[in-house]
Design a protein around this motif. Structure first.
Motif, mmCIF file in Angstrom:
data_model
loop_
_atom_site.group_PDB
_atom_site.id
_atom_site.type_symbol
_atom_site.label_atom_id
_atom_site.label_comp_id
_atom_site.label_asym_id
_atom_site.label_seq_id
_atom_site.Cartn_x
_atom_site.Cartn_y
_atom_site.Cartn_z
ATOM 1 N N CYS A 143 -7.170 6.981 -5.810
ATOM 2 C CA CYS A 143 -7.968 6.005 -6.432
ATOM 3 C C CYS A 143 -8.141 6.672 -7.653
ATOM 4 O O CYS A 143 -9.500 7.791 -8.109
ATOM 5 C CB CYS A 143 -8.819 5.249 -5.530
ATOM 6 N N ALA A 144 -7.873 6.524 -9.009
ATOM 7 C CA ALA A 144 -8.461 6.656 -9.812
ATOM 8 C C ALA A 144 -9.814 7.002 -10.510
ATOM 9 O O ALA A 144 -10.925 6.773 -10.931
ATOM 10 C CB ALA A 144 -7.851 5.876 -11.779
ATOM 11 N N LEU A 145 -10.421 5.325 -9.975
ATOM 12 C CA LEU A 145 -11.726 5.355 -9.686
ATOM 13 C C LEU A 145 -13.024 4.762 -9.427
ATOM 14 O O LEU A 145 -13.976 4.656 -8.497
ATOM 15 C CB LEU A 145 -11.650 3.332 -10.354
ATOM 16 N N GLY A 146 -12.309 6.198 -7.492
ATOM 17 C CA GLY A 146 -12.633 6.054 -6.278
ATOM 18 C C GLY A 146 -12.351 5.150 -5.504
ATOM 19 O O GLY A 146 -11.597 4.073 -5.619
ATOM 20 N N TYR A 147 -12.497 5.574 -4.635
ATOM 21 C CA TYR A 147 -12.184 4.219 -3.150
ATOM 22 C C TYR A 147 -13.401 3.459 -3.388
ATOM 23 O O TYR A 147 -12.741 1.925 -2.162
ATOM 24 C CB TYR A 147 -12.202 5.528 -1.738
ATOM 25 N N GLY A 148 -14.644 3.574 -2.896
ATOM 26 C CA GLY A 148 -14.942 2.104 -3.377
ATOM 27 C C GLY A 148 -15.060 0.904 -4.006
ATOM 28 O O GLY A 148 -15.118 -0.491 -3.814
ATOM 29 N N LYS A 149 -13.750 1.379 -5.260
ATOM 30 C CA LYS A 149 -13.049 0.348 -5.572
ATOM 31 C C LYS A 149 -12.023 0.098 -5.991
ATOM 32 O O LYS A 149 -11.513 -0.966 -6.308
ATOM 33 C CB LYS A 149 -13.725 0.451 -7.452
ATOM 34 N N ALA A 150 -11.330 0.861 -4.705
ATOM 35 C CA ALA A 150 -9.825 0.239 -4.200
ATOM 36 C C ALA A 150 -9.510 -0.651 -3.756
ATOM 37 O O ALA A 150 -10.721 -1.267 -3.199
ATOM 38 C CB ALA A 150 -9.209 1.696 -3.694
ATOM 39 N N LYS A 151 -8.527 -1.483 -4.696
ATOM 40 C CA LYS A 151 -7.579 -2.443 -3.819
ATOM 41 C C LYS A 151 -7.351 -2.620 -2.152
ATOM 42 O O LYS A 151 -7.597 -2.986 -1.242
ATOM 43 C CB LYS A 151 -6.554 -3.537 -4.706
ATOM 44 N N LEU A 152 -6.202 -1.117 -2.387
ATOM 45 C CA LEU A 152 -5.848 -0.842 -1.532
ATOM 46 C C LEU A 152 -6.660 -0.429 -0.492
ATOM 47 O O LEU A 152 -6.450 1.281 -0.163
ATOM 48 C CB LEU A 152 -4.146 0.247 -1.932
ATOM 49 N N ASN A 153 -6.879 -0.791 0.308
ATOM 50 C CA ASN A 153 -8.016 -0.347 1.564
ATOM 51 C C ASN A 153 -7.283 -0.334 2.496
ATOM 52 O O ASN A 153 -6.493 -1.048 2.884
ATOM 53 C CB ASN A 153 -9.564 -0.609 1.323
ATOM 54 N N ASN A 154 -8.644 0.574 3.576
ATOM 55 C CA ASN A 154 -8.225 0.505 4.423
ATOM 56 C C ASN A 154 -7.526 -0.927 5.761
ATOM 57 O O ASN A 154 -6.801 -1.085 6.334
ATOM 58 C CB ASN A 154 -9.072 1.121 6.025
ATOM 59 N N ASN A 155 -8.722 -2.151 5.169
ATOM 60 C CA ASN A 155 -8.070 -3.333 5.933
ATOM 61 C C ASN A 155 -7.034 -3.893 5.159
ATOM 62 O O ASN A 155 -6.175 -4.503 5.870
ATOM 63 C CB ASN A 155 -9.460 -4.444 5.208
ATOM 64 N N LEU A 156 -7.153 -3.857 4.018
ATOM 65 C CA LEU A 156 -5.415 -4.411 3.525
ATOM 66 C C LEU A 156 -4.351 -3.160 4.009
ATOM 67 O O LEU A 156 -3.503 -4.044 4.395
ATOM 68 C CB LEU A 156 -5.541 -4.450 1.716
ATOM 69 N N ILE A 157 -4.780 -2.335 4.194
ATOM 70 C CA ILE A 157 -3.291 -1.583 4.911
ATOM 71 C C ILE A 157 -3.453 -1.844 6.388
ATOM 72 O O ILE A 157 -1.656 -1.960 6.334
ATOM 73 C CB ILE A 157 -3.628 -0.210 4.247
ATOM 74 N N GLU A 158 -3.999 -2.068 6.934
ATOM 75 C CA GLU A 158 -3.691 -2.463 8.321
ATOM 76 C C GLU A 158 -3.006 -4.140 8.435
ATOM 77 O O GLU A 158 -1.954 -3.772 9.056
ATOM 78 C CB GLU A 158 -5.053 -2.911 8.836
ATOM 79 N N ARG A 159 -3.411 -4.864 7.457
ATOM 80 C CA ARG A 159 -3.586 -6.081 7.372
ATOM 81 C C ARG A 159 -1.769 -6.508 6.890
ATOM 82 O O ARG A 159 -0.466 -6.619 7.328
ATOM 83 C CB ARG A 159 -3.648 -7.087 6.969
ATOM 84 N N LYS A 160 -1.201 -5.311 5.356
ATOM 85 C CA LYS A 160 0.174 -5.426 5.593
ATOM 86 C C LYS A 160 0.992 -4.426 5.904
ATOM 87 O O LYS A 160 2.148 -4.959 6.209
ATOM 88 C CB LYS A 160 -0.300 -5.024 4.027
ATOM 89 N N LEU A 161 0.823 -3.498 7.370
ATOM 90 C CA LEU A 161 1.902 -2.690 7.517
ATOM 91 C C LEU A 161 1.440 -2.681 9.099
ATOM 92 O O LEU A 161 2.827 -2.395 9.611
ATOM 93 C CB LEU A 161 1.560 -1.128 6.777
ATOM 94 N N LYS A 162 0.368 -3.761 9.361
ATOM 95 C CA LYS A 162 0.330 -4.291 10.958
ATOM 96 C C LYS A 162 -0.048 -3.030 11.615
ATOM 97 O O LYS A 162 1.080 -2.916 12.874
ATOM 98 C CB LYS A 162 1.232 -5.192 11.171
ATOM 99 N N VAL A 163 -0.402 -2.115 11.265
ATOM 100 C CA VAL A 163 -1.122 -1.110 12.206
ATOM 101 C C VAL A 163 -2.307 -0.552 12.080
ATOM 102 O O VAL A 163 -3.319 -0.772 11.394
ATOM 103 C CB VAL A 163 -0.100 0.918 11.442
#
Length: 181
Positions: A143-163
């Motif tokens: 994350c070039a701008l840090g995790y706090g500003k990341a679009k690809l965060n934990n919730n999105l990853i869980e939704r997209k990958l269904k894990v």
């Protein structure tokens, strides 16, 4: 009876005053489960311990059920052996010392391998200022701008990958590996 070293990663505890799990209570609960040499690291739910239980999924179920019983809420638990943790760290494709020092490197630990089709769908998306790679059951995230500003965060990853997933920064992973040794 051989004791194996494990690291348990709890997802979503002690965030914004919700799902509070005091580390002293968590350690005591683990010791009641006959886990040995129990140590926690920071408040986000990282536990290093030894156990004679030979399978990570059995340890994860044991911890999950006891946390639910003791604290009265559901907490996803991902468990790795020390070897599994070391392999995850070794396979990290983002090795720039500048990025590591600036806290731009994250490990999104997945509780299972995502379906190939879901990985393919995710790979077709782009996230500005973010780079990622999926290796086995870890999504490595820069994350070039840090995790706090990341679009690809934990919730999105869980939704997209269904894990189920939980995210830790490089420093935390490195410290947990050090605590295991």
């Amino acid at each position: 009876m051989k004791l194996l070293t494990y690291v348990a990663f709890l997802r979503g505890i002690n965030v914004s005053g919700k799902r509070k799990v005091p580390m002293v209570e968590l350690r005591a609960m683990c010791e009641r489960l006959n886990l040995r040499d129990v140590k926690t690291y920071i408040q986000s739910g990282n536990i290093v311990f030894k156990s004679s239980i030979g399978r990570t999924n059995e340890v994860a179920i044991l911890l999950h059920n006891e946390i639910q019983k003791h604290f009265d809420f559901d907490v996803p638990v991902i468990v790795k052996t020390i070897d599994g943790l070391s392999q995850i760290i070794e396979k990290n494709p983002f090795v720039s010392q500048e990025d590591i020092t600036a806290n731009r490197i994250y490990f999104v630990l997945l509780n299972s391998l995502p379906a190939i089709e879901l990985l393919k769908n995710l790979s077709e998306e782009t996230f500005e200022n973010e780079a990622y790679a999926v290796v086995d059951n870890c999504l490595y995230l820069k994350c070039a701008l840090g995790y706090g500003k990341a679009k690809l965060n934990n919730n999105l990853i869980e939704r997209k990958l269904k894990v189920i997933a939980t995210t830790r920064n490089y420093r935390t992973m490195d410290k947990l590996q050090e605590m295991c040794n």
